[in-house]
Scaffold this motif. Structure first.
Motif, mmCIF file in Angstrom:
data_model
loop_
_atom_site.group_PDB
_atom_site.id
_atom_site.type_symbol
_atom_site.label_atom_id
_atom_site.label_comp_id
_atom_site.label_asym_id
_atom_site.label_seq_id
_atom_site.Cartn_x
_atom_site.Cartn_y
_atom_site.Cartn_z
ATOM 1 N N TYR A 194 -1.975 40.806 -69.047
ATOM 2 C CA TYR A 194 -2.775 39.848 -69.817
ATOM 3 C C TYR A 194 -4.030 39.682 -69.169
ATOM 4 O O TYR A 194 -4.188 39.829 -67.922
ATOM 5 C CB TYR A 194 -2.001 38.661 -70.194
ATOM 6 N N ASN A 198 -5.822 34.330 -70.700
ATOM 7 C CA ASN A 198 -5.067 34.532 -72.104
ATOM 8 C C ASN A 198 -3.898 33.417 -71.909
ATOM 9 O O ASN A 198 -3.344 33.381 -70.953
ATOM 10 C CB ASN A 198 -4.841 35.928 -71.909
ATOM 11 N N HIS A 199 -3.514 33.191 -73.066
ATOM 12 C CA HIS A 199 -2.280 32.390 -73.167
ATOM 13 C C HIS A 199 -1.112 32.883 -72.492
ATOM 14 O O HIS A 199 -0.354 32.255 -71.651
ATOM 15 C CB HIS A 199 -2.050 31.971 -74.494
ATOM 16 N N TYR A 201 -1.264 35.174 -69.963
ATOM 17 C CA TYR A 201 -1.316 35.135 -68.700
ATOM 18 C C TYR A 201 -0.905 33.885 -68.046
ATOM 19 O O TYR A 201 -0.175 33.641 -66.930
ATOM 20 C CB TYR A 201 -2.939 35.327 -68.569
ATOM 21 N N GLU A 202 -1.531 32.602 -68.802
ATOM 22 C CA GLU A 202 -1.281 31.535 -68.115
ATOM 23 C C GLU A 202 0.394 30.945 -68.478
ATOM 24 O O GLU A 202 0.650 30.227 -67.422
ATOM 25 C CB GLU A 202 -2.182 30.387 -68.868
ATOM 26 N N TRP A 203 1.226 31.403 -69.345
ATOM 27 C CA TRP A 203 2.523 31.124 -69.520
ATOM 28 C C TRP A 203 3.179 31.699 -68.561
ATOM 29 O O TRP A 203 4.280 30.901 -67.958
ATOM 30 C CB TRP A 203 2.817 31.432 -70.909
ATOM 31 N N ILE A 248 -2.110 23.764 -70.791
ATOM 32 C CA ILE A 248 -1.682 24.797 -71.544
ATOM 33 C C ILE A 248 -1.646 24.608 -73.010
ATOM 34 O O ILE A 248 -2.227 25.352 -73.858
ATOM 35 C CB ILE A 248 -0.395 25.752 -71.186
ATOM 36 N N HIS A 249 -0.905 23.578 -73.407
ATOM 37 C CA HIS A 249 -0.718 23.017 -74.665
ATOM 38 C C HIS A 249 -2.033 22.657 -75.440
ATOM 39 O O HIS A 249 -2.192 22.864 -76.734
ATOM 40 C CB HIS A 249 0.289 21.912 -74.643
ATOM 41 N N GLN A 250 -2.761 22.044 -74.785
ATOM 42 C CA GLN A 250 -4.079 21.669 -75.027
ATOM 43 C C GLN A 250 -4.993 22.923 -75.416
ATOM 44 O O GLN A 250 -5.963 22.937 -76.494
ATOM 45 C CB GLN A 250 -4.958 20.829 -74.180
ATOM 46 N N LYS A 251 -4.969 23.956 -74.300
ATOM 47 C CA LYS A 251 -5.861 24.899 -74.583
ATOM 48 C C LYS A 251 -5.470 26.030 -75.475
ATOM 49 O O LYS A 251 -6.226 26.634 -76.041
ATOM 50 C CB LYS A 251 -6.027 25.598 -73.211
ATOM 51 N N HIS A 252 -4.084 26.190 -75.690
ATOM 52 C CA HIS A 252 -3.559 27.259 -76.625
ATOM 53 C C HIS A 252 -2.791 26.799 -77.807
ATOM 54 O O HIS A 252 -1.993 27.138 -78.371
ATOM 55 C CB HIS A 252 -2.708 28.229 -75.721
#
Length: 253
Positions: A194, A198-199, A201-203, A248-252
């Motif tokens: 990723y 990218n989501h 990547y961050e997860w 992460i929740h806010q961004k994705h």
């Protein structure tokens, strides 16, 4: 295709793409990278660094190995290979749990059984019998030290197995896309790496830092005395982890 940046899915292209991701996030900085630094600083200060006097050399060696495995997972995650972090995280946590069981064993027989594992077929069998359910056993110990912490640790362990530490469905389905386009063709895409930000990547990085926090707690419990400073630092690390999860929740969303 492994990735679609240049149509090349060779091993060298994989290495180059991963290195580009790693270089990019190291140059730009990231709250995930900051927490990884904080976790490793905690490990060196309170678990297995030069200033930590070993309680027992075999156990201390396992703590060092667990830390290096965790750093390896961090590095793999930073390259963008989200699915690749889970087998390493699982082994890192298992190493910590084995060390905890040995540290809690007043007879010290588990250490001898473990280190003699490959001496003979009988020794191998004895080791397997002695460590039949090590993660479950560690879960009980951790719960006894902090209510619910062992259950949380075990949930992370099971998640690692679901998401890549065992060939379960989520190992591949979460990184696969099947799309029917307007021209009637079906596009199959499997993501190996990723891109930074990218989501996926961050997860992957969140999985690393959350397991890293669980390991910091487990590895700390191998020492007989929990320092107040260490407890405060663990709470600060937990706050960092919660902030990353919110991000992460806010961004994705």
């Amino acid at each position: 295709m492994m990735f679609s940046s240049n149509g090349d899915d060779s091993f060298r292209a994989y290495l180059n793409a991963g290195t580009e991701n790693l270089d990019e996030i190291l140059a730009a900085g990231s709250p995930f990278l900051t927490m990884m630094d904080s976790l490793d600083s905690y490990m060196r200060k309170h678990v297995s660094g030069p200033a930590v006097a070993p309680d027992e050399l075999v156990i201390h060696s396992m703590l060092i190995n667990a830390r290096f495995l965790l750093m390896t997972a961090f590095r793999v995650g930073l390259t963008g290979h989200a699915a690749g972090v889970h087998p390493i995280l699982r082994t890192a946590l298992e190493t910590g749990c084995y060390a905890l069981l040995m540290a809690e064993d007043e007879t010290q027989s588990l250490t001898e059984i473990w280190i003699s594992r490959n001496n003979s077929p009988e020794a191998l069998k004895a080791c397997k019998n002695a460590f039949q359910s090590p993660i479950k056993a560690a879960q009980k110990i951790v719960n006894a030290r902090g209510q619910g912490l062992g259950d949380w640790m075990y949930t992370l362990y099971e998640s690692a197995i679901d998401f890549g530490a065992h060939p379960n469905a989520k190992t591949v389905t979460l990184h696969t896309r099947i799309i029917d386009d307007a021209e009637g063709f079906t596009q199959f895409e499997n993501v190996g790496l990723y891109a930074v930000g990218n989501h996926g990547y961050e997860w992957g990085l969140l999985a690393c830092v959350e397991m890293g926090l669980a390991m910091a707690i487990v590895l700390s419990m191998t020492h007989p005395v929990a320092l107040e400073a260490a407890t405060q630092e663990l709470q600060a690390l937990n706050n960092q982890k919660n902030a990353l999860e919110d991000l992460i929740h806010q961004k994705h969303a």
